[in-house]
Design a protein around this motif. Sequence first.
Motif, short mmCIF file in Angstrom:
data_model
loop_
_atom_site.label_atom_id
_atom_site.label_comp_id
_atom_site.label_asym_id
_atom_site.label_seq_id
_atom_site.Cartn_x
_atom_site.Cartn_y
_atom_site.Cartn_z
N ALA A 158 0.86 -1.18 0.00
CA ALA A 158 0.00 0.00 0.00
C ALA A 158 0.90 1.22 0.00
O ALA A 158 1.86 1.31 0.77
N LEU A 159 0.63 2.18 -0.88
CA LEU A 159 1.40 3.41 -0.96
C LEU A 159 0.51 4.57 -0.55
O LEU A 159 -0.65 4.65 -0.95
N TYR A 160 1.08 5.47 0.23
CA TYR A 160 0.33 6.60 0.74
C TYR A 160 0.72 7.87 0.00
O TYR A 160 1.69 7.91 -0.75
N VAL B 22 7.41 3.33 1.23
CA VAL B 22 8.66 2.61 1.00
C VAL B 22 8.34 1.31 0.29
O VAL B 22 7.49 0.54 0.73
N LEU B 23 9.02 1.06 -0.84
CA LEU B 23 8.83 -0.18 -1.58
C LEU B 23 10.13 -0.55 -2.26
O LEU B 23 10.79 0.29 -2.88
N ASP B 24 10.51 -1.82 -2.12
CA ASP B 24 11.66 -2.34 -2.85
C ASP B 24 11.26 -3.67 -3.47
O ASP B 24 10.89 -4.61 -2.77
N SER B 25 11.25 -3.71 -4.81
CA SER B 25 10.85 -4.93 -5.52
C SER B 25 12.00 -5.92 -5.66
O SER B 25 11.77 -7.07 -6.04
N THR C 52 19.22 2.04 -2.76
CA THR C 52 18.02 2.76 -2.34
C THR C 52 16.77 2.00 -2.78
O THR C 52 16.80 1.23 -3.73
N THR C 53 15.68 2.25 -2.08
CA THR C 53 14.42 1.57 -2.38
C THR C 53 13.81 2.13 -3.66
O THR C 53 14.06 3.28 -4.04
N ASP C 54 12.97 1.31 -4.32
CA ASP C 54 12.30 1.76 -5.55
C ASP C 54 11.42 2.96 -5.29
O ASP C 54 11.37 3.91 -6.07
N ALA C 55 10.65 2.91 -4.20
CA ALA C 55 9.78 4.03 -3.81
C ALA C 55 10.22 4.51 -2.44
O ALA C 55 10.53 3.72 -1.55
N GLY C 56 10.26 5.80 -2.26
CA GLY C 56 10.66 6.37 -0.97
C GLY C 56 12.10 6.83 -0.94
O GLY C 56 12.46 7.71 -0.17
#
Length: 640
Positions: free
Chosen positions: A474-476, A485-488, A500-504
């Motif tokens: 879930a992304l805010y 924060v998202l890391d695939s 670094t993470t994909d998102a954040g």
Amino acid sequence: MLLDWTSPAGSWDVLRLVRNRYGWAVNETDGDILLDQTSHGTQFVDTGVVGGHWLYYTVFIKAAGVWSRAATVSTLMPKNNGYTDLMYSLVPDYYKITIKDGNAVSDDSNTVNQDLHPFLSIFGFGFDIVRSFYDSNRYTNDAMRTHFGNIAKMAAQFGIHYESSTPAYLFRQRVRDAATLGRQKGTLEQIRSVISQTTGYDSDLRIGVNMMLSDDQATFDHPTYPNWDAGVNYASGERVKFGSYLYQAGTSGAYGQAQAPTGTSTSNAFWTTVSLSSDTTLLNSNGNIAGWEEVSFTAGVSPGTNAVEVGVGVQNPTNPSDNAGNALIVKNNNSGSATASMGVRSVAKISGQSAMDPAQPVLWGVPLPWISKSWDDAAFYEPGALVLYHGRAFRALSANFNTPPLFWTTYGSGGYGSGLYGGGEQYSSSWEPLSYDDRVQLCLSGYTQAYNGQQVPVYPFIEFYDSHGALICALYSDAVPSYTVLDSFTRKWIDWSSRTTDAGGLTWTEAVGQWTTGGYAGGSSYPTGTGRALATLPGHADGTVGVTFASSPSGSQKQGLVFRSQDSSNYWRAGRTGLHRIASGSVAATFAYSSAFADGDRITVAYSGPNIAVSKNGTQVLSITDSNLSTATGIGMVVE
């Protein structure tokens, strides 16, 4: 069909009689115009009718150039079912003739009884009426044939609000096709059908670049109320829009210019202003509105009952002068009256189930394009096809073959033999760009307003599910970027000291050992050695974290999701079989799950204050209360 009426009082210019096959006329041209008269005649014989059908007649009066509806009536025209002839055929011949003195019954000189057939027609007509009503009742549930008085009740079963200004034929079509349109929800075919059945006109639709809904498309359009009309005699409780406000007719109803709404936020003797009123038409037995359900973001606090509603008479956030809009109303009415973070999700759980059924996001979620194929000059593309071309995402606008989405044009200074000095990108008319790389851009936004006097922060969020309905993350919104924060683990990265993470955009810390990434199931991460390994990210004391178990560690090692990490020796570890609190490098407490995790299962941990909940593929397997490490903020993963 003989119609009579009382001549309208006062002065008027024209009286018009309109017949409609499907319902009462909504305006002076809605149907067959039978009569236009300036005199005060009070009768009309309609000879152009067919038996066995309901007919609807409406009288309109034109005064000072304005048409007003003055009277309505409906009737079932009896069908000649042949009952008179049937009864006549069953009467003995003796009674069908007048026998002359001295004659036998069969003598040709006898005369026919001229009174018998008309006499029997009295009873035959009665039977015809009964049969016509009986036949009409057979079609009670047929939206195109039942009496129009039943249509509003049928519409309510499908959540359709009856609008008195809608022509009867169009409204019948809308009710008839409600189930079909419901199954087609969100498709171009459904949208085109709704437009046609609402306006009576066809439309030409095409998908734009925006993959998500725009502001006007995302509004809660139902219920929509008609504009106030001086020519409509409104019954008690009917709602209309007038100016920038909604109004509801009083107990005695309202009619005419003298009984018009105020046009302001105030009420009068005939109309009451509708402001922040609740509409429960779409409320189902599970307390959800049109698929929207309330969710709690505070561990240990459950949403209350019927905490989400559709509000009508709400101020339009993009036009403050408009106070006749609709919006989703969310309330924090949990049973314990606890302070909590509440929200709404557009895809609800199935009634009676505590966890999200994987079929729900698959059926009702917004499908996101997954572009994996590059454009092929030997392939034939249908409209809507998605391809990659020179690293960019494109969608086909029309069927095409061997038409590249992007090409270069060159131009020169003019004249024969002149040199070319430039060029530029040109998009094919058969394709449209979706992005400037291989990702499809998405936008999520919303308007919020607090009506309880408190300034409550509200953040949009989006949940991502895979094709099997399993929650990915879930992304805010940008209002709380530290929570996004998202890391695939799909990017190969040798030195994790700068990963670094994909998102954040957060940087990983290899607190113990070293980690690397692989291509397992589209992306994975694992230690490079065989000893203990711990990788962490900065997080928050309260939040939700998740990871998917790809494969089991070797030997007797344990793997798990780390949260509330204080340092490399003190943290919580959510493993495959239970939740463990690590203190000074050793297991200090263990809490077993109701169901263990296997390869491919996703573990999610939600923690807020002392409340901690662990879920397996969306189903809760553990809920505890423990305040240890409640101020620690680190998150990550561990193998030990």
